[in-house]
Design an enzyme around this catalytic site. Structure first.
Site, PDB file in Angstrom:
ATOM      1  N   LYS A 148       0.843  -1.200   0.000  1.00 36.59           N
ATOM      2  CA  LYS A 148       0.000   0.000   0.000  1.00 36.59           C
ATOM      3  C   LYS A 148       0.874   1.244   0.000  1.00 36.59           C
ATOM      4  CE  LYS A 148      -1.861   2.484   3.316  1.00 36.59           C
ATOM      5  NZ  LYS A 148      -1.924   3.862   2.727  1.00 36.59           N
TER       6      LYS A 148
ATOM      7  N   CYS B  44      12.138  10.395   9.862  1.00 38.28           N
ATOM      8  CA  CYS B  44      11.894   9.732  11.140  1.00 38.28           C
ATOM      9  C   CYS B  44      13.104   9.795  12.064  1.00 38.28           C
ATOM     10  CB  CYS B  44      11.471   8.285  10.914  1.00 38.28           C
ATOM     11  SG  CYS B  44      12.582   7.372   9.838  1.00 38.28           S
TER      12      CYS B  44
ATOM     13  N   GLU C  79       7.484  13.880  18.741  1.00 41.38           N
ATOM     14  CA  GLU C  79       7.963  13.976  17.355  1.00 41.38           C
ATOM     15  C   GLU C  79       7.136  15.001  16.588  1.00 41.38           C
ATOM     16  OE1 GLU C  79       9.367  10.885  13.917  1.00 41.38           O
ATOM     17  OE2 GLU C  79       7.411  10.529  14.817  1.00 41.38           O
TER      18      GLU C  79
ATOM     19  N   GLU D 276       9.246   0.153  11.304  1.00 38.07           N
ATOM     20  CA  GLU D 276      10.211   1.260  11.360  1.00 38.07           C
ATOM     21  C   GLU D 276       9.394   2.497  11.676  1.00 38.07           C
ATOM     22  OE1 GLU D 276      11.892   4.494  10.641  1.00 38.07           O
ATOM     23  OE2 GLU D 276      11.996   3.915   8.525  1.00 38.07           O
TER      24      GLU D 276
END
Length: 513
Positions: free
Chosen positions: A210, A319, A416, A285
């Site tokens: 996806k 990230c 984050e 991840e």
């Protein structure tokens, strides 16, 4: 008719969906003058096909806030078709059982086909994601390098002979898992496609992937090379769509034996829980809030440039971004002065301008999130050293932002942000900075800047992070594994470690008469 304000609201909230007889390819002229045909269908059995419901969604250019095109939106029934195609390809003789060298050859050909068209591919990535064209070119080169590197593993995936004495012959072998579901993010669309597809294919698995709903174009474009590379039908299948529908369907499908996901920690936890119901193998991840440590003996000019690379590269949508800077007290003031000047010199703007370093954020939602955190930081009492505001009146641009005078319990230090925002904290001792660096739920990456290699190694050993960069940052190599500790994930991308994610060990023990 919807007003422009209303249209932007709907785009932000769900990306407008239509029922359509959309062509399976549409012509697109890129801002740099290149023209190409953009596939819009789902990629199943080596063909682009419409979704079963013929529903589509729009893809927005983050630089102009205008529509690029529509692509077909997959649903549960499309995932089922794709998984069945992948299962058939795996169960037959055409992929999992062929000579491994042939799999490697096909993967290498795929890399070569992308390489021949790499300027178009990079331009699609910039158009769709908003990243600077030079960053996109770097991504595409990493894609090519990794596909070629992974191809070399194909005939080197070995078991071992085990000495258990003269009464038995014992050995192990590595076997593929089967159909692998893969869900990739929007910040590095094509690179994450490669990191997922390459190790799955080289080990003999098949794939249902996806794309991120905001950035599906590059993965669809390069998928047209798959049959030309010699990969049989059903081995790679791409279903564009939304996470709550397509992502859920992939994760829950009984024929999917492994799920690989890159994205937020919250979504990763949900996928992990859902996959556990059928004991699927999972690699994740996830997010990060990575520390970037500068010692007084560092080359400050180089350290500043590494900090810039660590937080403003790819518009901060990384990230492993070095979003927490820790600077030794004796050089703190000088470092802040130099970093402020460097940040204000970062060119923000049109991704297709060769001199642009920081392009657009990928979506209105991400822009709003970043600006929300700027206000949170101000409210918490942090000093806004520079930036902290939208750049221009059109497009999702943010000025490079630095906060000083932060405390470790502030949200802008703990959470984050996923944008071009960095906090700076001073420290006195190694023990103090190690404690602050490790005071996070995450553990994806870290940076250390010093001319004392002994100190660098000692600090690297104590930092809780899956990757530690010394006197560099965001410095990836296709043979070096990447992944996180703690809430930053499970498993590794790239290197031989990625192969482990897509194989299972069979032990064979035969009695000898």
């Amino acid at each position: 008719m919807l007003s422009r304000t209303s249209t932007k609201f709907f785009r932000k909230s769900l990306q407008i969906r239509y029922f359509s007889q959309l062509p399976l390819k549409v012509p697109i002229k890129l801002p740099n003058g290149l023209e190409y045909e953009q596939p819009t269908g789902l990629f199943i059995n080596n063909k682009f096909v419409p979704s079963q419901q013929h529903k589509t969604f729009e893809v927005i250019n983050p630089t102009t806030e205008e529509e690029i095109c529509h692509v077909y939106e997959g649903r549960e029934e499309d995932v089922d078709i794709a998984v069945n195609a992948a299962d058939k390809a795996f169960s037959g003789d055409s992929w999992s059982r062929i000579d491994p060298f042939e799999r490697g050859t096909a993967l290498y050909r795929l890399a070569e086909l992308i390489e021949k068209d790499k300027e178009v591919v990079a331009s699609i990535e910039s158009l769709d994601n908003g990243k600077a064209i030079n960053s996109a070119r770097g991504d595409v080169q990493l894609v090519i390098n990794y596909l070629k590197s992974a191809a070399g593993f194909a005939d080197k995936i070995d078991g071992r002979l085990i000495n258990t004495g003269k009464t038995h012959f014992s050995y192990t072998k590595r076997e593929p898992l089967g159909v692998c579901g893969q869900i990739i993010p929007w910040n590095f669309p094509l690179l994450m496609w490669a990191w997922k597809v390459a190790p799955a294919l080289v080990t003999g698995n098949t794939v249902v992937l996806k794309t991120a709903e905001s950035t599906p174009l590059s993965a669809l474009y390069v998928s047209q090379f798959i049959p030309h590379a010699g990969v049989p039908p059903g081995v790679v299948n791409i279903v564009s769509g939304f996470g709550k529908i397509v992502g859920e369907a992939i994760t829950a499908h009984p024929k999917v034996k492994k799920v690989a996901f890159t994205g937020s920690t919250a979504t990763g936890k949900h996928i992990y829980q859902q996959a556990a119901a059928s004991l699927k193998k999972v690699t994740l991840e996830l997010g990060g809030k990575s520390p970037n440590i500068v010692f007084a003996d560092a080359d400050l000019t180089k350290a500043v440039q590494n900090i810039i690379l660590g937080i403003y590269y790819n518009s901060g949508e990384v990230c492993c971004a070095g979003s927490r800077a820790y600077v030794e007290e004796s050089v703190y003031d000088k470092f802040v002065e130099e970093l402020k000047a460097a940040a204000e010199n970062v060119k923000v703007g049109n991704p297709f301008d060769e001199s642009t370093y920081q392009g657009a954020q990928t979506s209105q939602m991400q822009l709003d999130k970043i600006l929300k955190y700027v206000n949170i930081g101000k409210g918490e009492g942090a000093s806004l050293i520079t930036g902290g505001e939208r750049f221009g009146s059109k497009g999702y641009f943010v000025r490079p932002t630095i906060f000083g005078d932060v405390k470790e319990n502030m949200r802008i230090v703990k959470e984050e942000i996923f944008g071009p925002v960095i906090t700076i904290t001073k420290f006195k001792t190694v023990d103090e900075v190690i404690d602050m660096a490790n005071d996070s739920e995450y553990g994806l990456a870290a940076g250390i800047h010093t001319t004392n290699i002994n100190n660098a190694i000692k600090v690297a050993d104590r930092v809780k992070a899956g990757t530690v960069w010394i006197n560099t940052y965001n410095d990836f190599h296709h043979n070096v594994p990447f992944g996180g500790f703690n809430a930053s994930g499970l498993g590794r991308e790239m290197g031989t470690e990625a192969i482990d994610n897509y194989t299972q060990v069979k032990a064979v023990r035969a009695a000898i008469d």
